[in-house]
Design an enzyme around this catalytic site. Structure first.
Site, mmCIF file in Angstrom:
data_model
loop_
_atom_site.group_PDB
_atom_site.id
_atom_site.type_symbol
_atom_site.label_atom_id
_atom_site.label_comp_id
_atom_site.label_asym_id
_atom_site.label_seq_id
_atom_site.Cartn_x
_atom_site.Cartn_y
_atom_site.Cartn_z
ATOM 1 N N ASP A 184 -1.889 6.320 -3.560
ATOM 2 C CA ASP A 184 -1.554 5.458 -3.235
ATOM 3 C C ASP A 184 -1.127 4.429 -3.477
ATOM 4 O O ASP A 184 -1.156 4.397 -4.952
ATOM 5 C CB ASP A 184 -1.452 5.263 -1.290
ATOM 6 C CG ASP A 184 -2.812 3.867 -1.479
ATOM 7 O OD1 ASP A 184 -3.522 3.837 -1.952
ATOM 8 O OD2 ASP A 184 -2.703 2.652 -0.575
ATOM 9 N N ASP A 191 -1.088 1.327 -4.408
ATOM 10 C CA ASP A 191 -2.349 0.234 -4.634
ATOM 11 C C ASP A 191 -3.314 0.763 -4.323
ATOM 12 O O ASP A 191 -4.620 -0.086 -5.303
ATOM 13 C CB ASP A 191 -1.870 -1.066 -3.629
ATOM 14 C CG ASP A 191 -2.840 -0.886 -2.675
ATOM 15 O OD1 ASP A 191 -3.048 0.588 -1.372
ATOM 16 O OD2 ASP A 191 -3.830 -1.537 -1.348
ATOM 17 N N SER A 225 1.050 -1.609 0.146
ATOM 18 C CA SER A 225 0.479 -0.038 -0.015
ATOM 19 C C SER A 225 0.793 1.060 -0.337
ATOM 20 O O SER A 225 1.541 1.580 -1.081
ATOM 21 C CB SER A 225 -0.699 -0.210 1.032
ATOM 22 O OG SER A 225 -2.156 0.564 1.196
ATOM 23 N N ASP A 246 -5.738 1.747 -3.424
ATOM 24 C CA ASP A 246 -7.410 1.757 -2.203
ATOM 25 C C ASP A 246 -7.062 3.054 -1.472
ATOM 26 O O ASP A 246 -8.451 3.086 -0.739
ATOM 27 C CB ASP A 246 -7.123 0.923 -1.488
ATOM 28 C CG ASP A 246 -5.947 1.237 -0.466
ATOM 29 O OD1 ASP A 246 -4.899 1.771 -0.309
ATOM 30 O OD2 ASP A 246 -5.537 -0.088 0.158
#
Length: 450
Positions: free
Chosen positions: A240, A242, A101, A244
């Site tokens: 960010d 990833d 992440s 999410d």
């Protein structure tokens, strides 16, 4: 949290803590646990972000999945919520995302999604952990036709993009600045907003395996703020690693965080009668100013522990359709089952377009109380025991007494890193500095590593 699984899967420094050997075992044992009730050959979707360690861990994880007879669909670089969406809509047995992440490139992580597109519950994770800790691997070892097969599935990316576009409206005339964090959103955000007819500019779109989240993205929005000001953009959107989570920037270059984003989308849905039970789910980290804005609008709030998984649990349990965190995780359950930065960005621009209001005007309805958060590096085995240290408990109690209800203090362990987080809110910056710094000094003295 278990021995291996934190609040967002298994994480650690790649090739040191999160090794290929562990990735293989997670694939093997995780695949076995998640496919126990399948009558046909199980299918598992696997994706990753742009970290240099991603392909190494992907290869090991896939080998583990194949070893227990699973058909693996390899998605390549894709946002975490894209995995969740594809697992659910393509009726796969499970999904796996390889990402850490917002963490730096040296870290990586592995998180699992069930067939319903939701992250695994604690019981499933404990089943996998029990197999990891067993003295011997006694799982079946099929051979020949019993082995799994690998399918390259790049079209999964385009299916996710088309779904994202279907949730938005024509953005012709809107200038949108994107920061894709040199991460997973690099593969999709540009295409999505071009297809929605936005006039776009992009930074953080040159991943080299090492520069993910490095001075860019939702945790480092400074470059995006400058770009918005220089280009005269209507909005800046920072994802960010990833994708999410989302942090936005208004036309003046000012940050619009997750609390303000949730308020804007929540008020829009509430005004249309589309906010389930007229309630937004948020965490203990949400700002007091956000709470006051909701109260003024007559919108209810449900409060959970920190972590988007706990927000999602409350949403599922009570039937809510909007929730999230100040950090930019926003879950819009009408469309997806996990935090989705690109989906949130599309809904935010939709509100701007339909209302004809600038982002600064929409965000101005929330007056944020000064808030300060300090991360203190501690031993992993101490972060959950900090409140048992008498000096720490005493200083927190003393500061809360001084606040006399006009502010709040929150001291909590990070779910993914060896950190203790000290946060306070108060009416002035001077007051919040005093509360946080006083507590942080005691924590550092008692259990800090720096």
């Amino acid at each position: 949290m278990g021995k291996y699984f934190g609040t967002d899967g298994v994480r650690g420094e790649a090739n040191v803590e999160l090794t290929p050997e562990l990735a293989f075992k997670l694939g093997r044992f995780g695949g076995y646990v998640l496919s126990q009730h399948e009558t046909d050959r199980p299918r598992v979707f696997v994706a990753r972000d742009t970290r240099i360690s991603g392909e190494m861990l992907e290869s090991a994880l896939i080998a583990g999945l194949l070893s227990v007879g699973i058909e693996v669909y390899k998605l390549g670089v894709l946002a975490t919520p894209g995995v969740s969406y594809l697992v659910r809509t393509e009726k796969a047995s499970a999904g796996v995302m390889i990402s850490a992440s917002h963490n730096p490139a040296l870290d990586n992580g592995i998180k699992f999604f069930g067939s319903d597109g939701f992250k695994l519950d604690d019981d499933r994770e404990l089943e996998i952990e029990a197999l990891l800790d067993a003295k011997e691997d006694t799982l079946p070892r099929p051979s020949a036709q019993g082995l799994g097969t690998l399918v390259d599935y790049p079209e999964g990316l385009r299916k996710y993009e088309k779904f994202m576009e279907s949730t938005g409206i024509d953005l012709e005339g809107m200038k949108v600045a994107l920061d894709t964090a040199n991460g997973a959103a690099t593969a999709s955000a540009r295409n999505i907003f071009l297809d929605l007819n936005a006039d776009i500019s992009v930074i953080g779109d040159q991943p080299d395996g090492l520069n993910i989240n490095d001075g860019v993205g939702s945790t480092h929005p400074e470059q995006l703020q400058s770009l918005v000001r220089e280009n005269g953009s209507d909005i800046g959107l920072a994802f960010d690693g990833d994708s999410d989570r989302l942090i936005a920037v208004d036309e003046n270059g000012e940050i619009v965080d997750g609390d303000k984003i949730m308020f804007i989308i929540g008020k829009y849905l509430s005004d249309k009668g589309q906010l389930a039970q007229n309630t937004i789910v948020t965490t203990v980290m949400s700002n007091l100013g956000f709470h006051k804005a909701l109260d003024r609008e007559g919108i209810h709030k449900a409060i959970t522990a920190v972590g988007d998984r706990y927000v999602v649990e409350e949403m599922r349990k009570s039937g809510y359709n909007l929730g999230g965190e100040q950090s930019g995780h926003v879950i819009i359950m009408d469309y997806n089952t996990t935090g989705d930065g690109q989906l949130t960005a599309i809904q935010l621009t939709k509100v701007m377009k339909e209302t004809g209001k600038k982002l600064s005007e929409l965000a101005s309805e929330v007056t944020i109380y000064p808030q300060k958060l300090v991360n203190i590096r501690v031993e992993n085995n101490m972060k959950d025991k900090a409140m048992e240290v008498p000096a720490i408990a005493e200083i927190i109690a003393k500061m809360e007494e001084e606040m006399d209800g006009n502010g709040r203090i929150l001291v909590r362990p990070s779910g993914t890193e060896p950190l203790l987080r000290v946060m306070a809110e108060a009416p002035t910056n001077e007051a919040v500095d005093y509360y946080v710094d006083t507590i942080a000094d005691v924590v550092r003295t008692e259990i800090g590593l720096d």
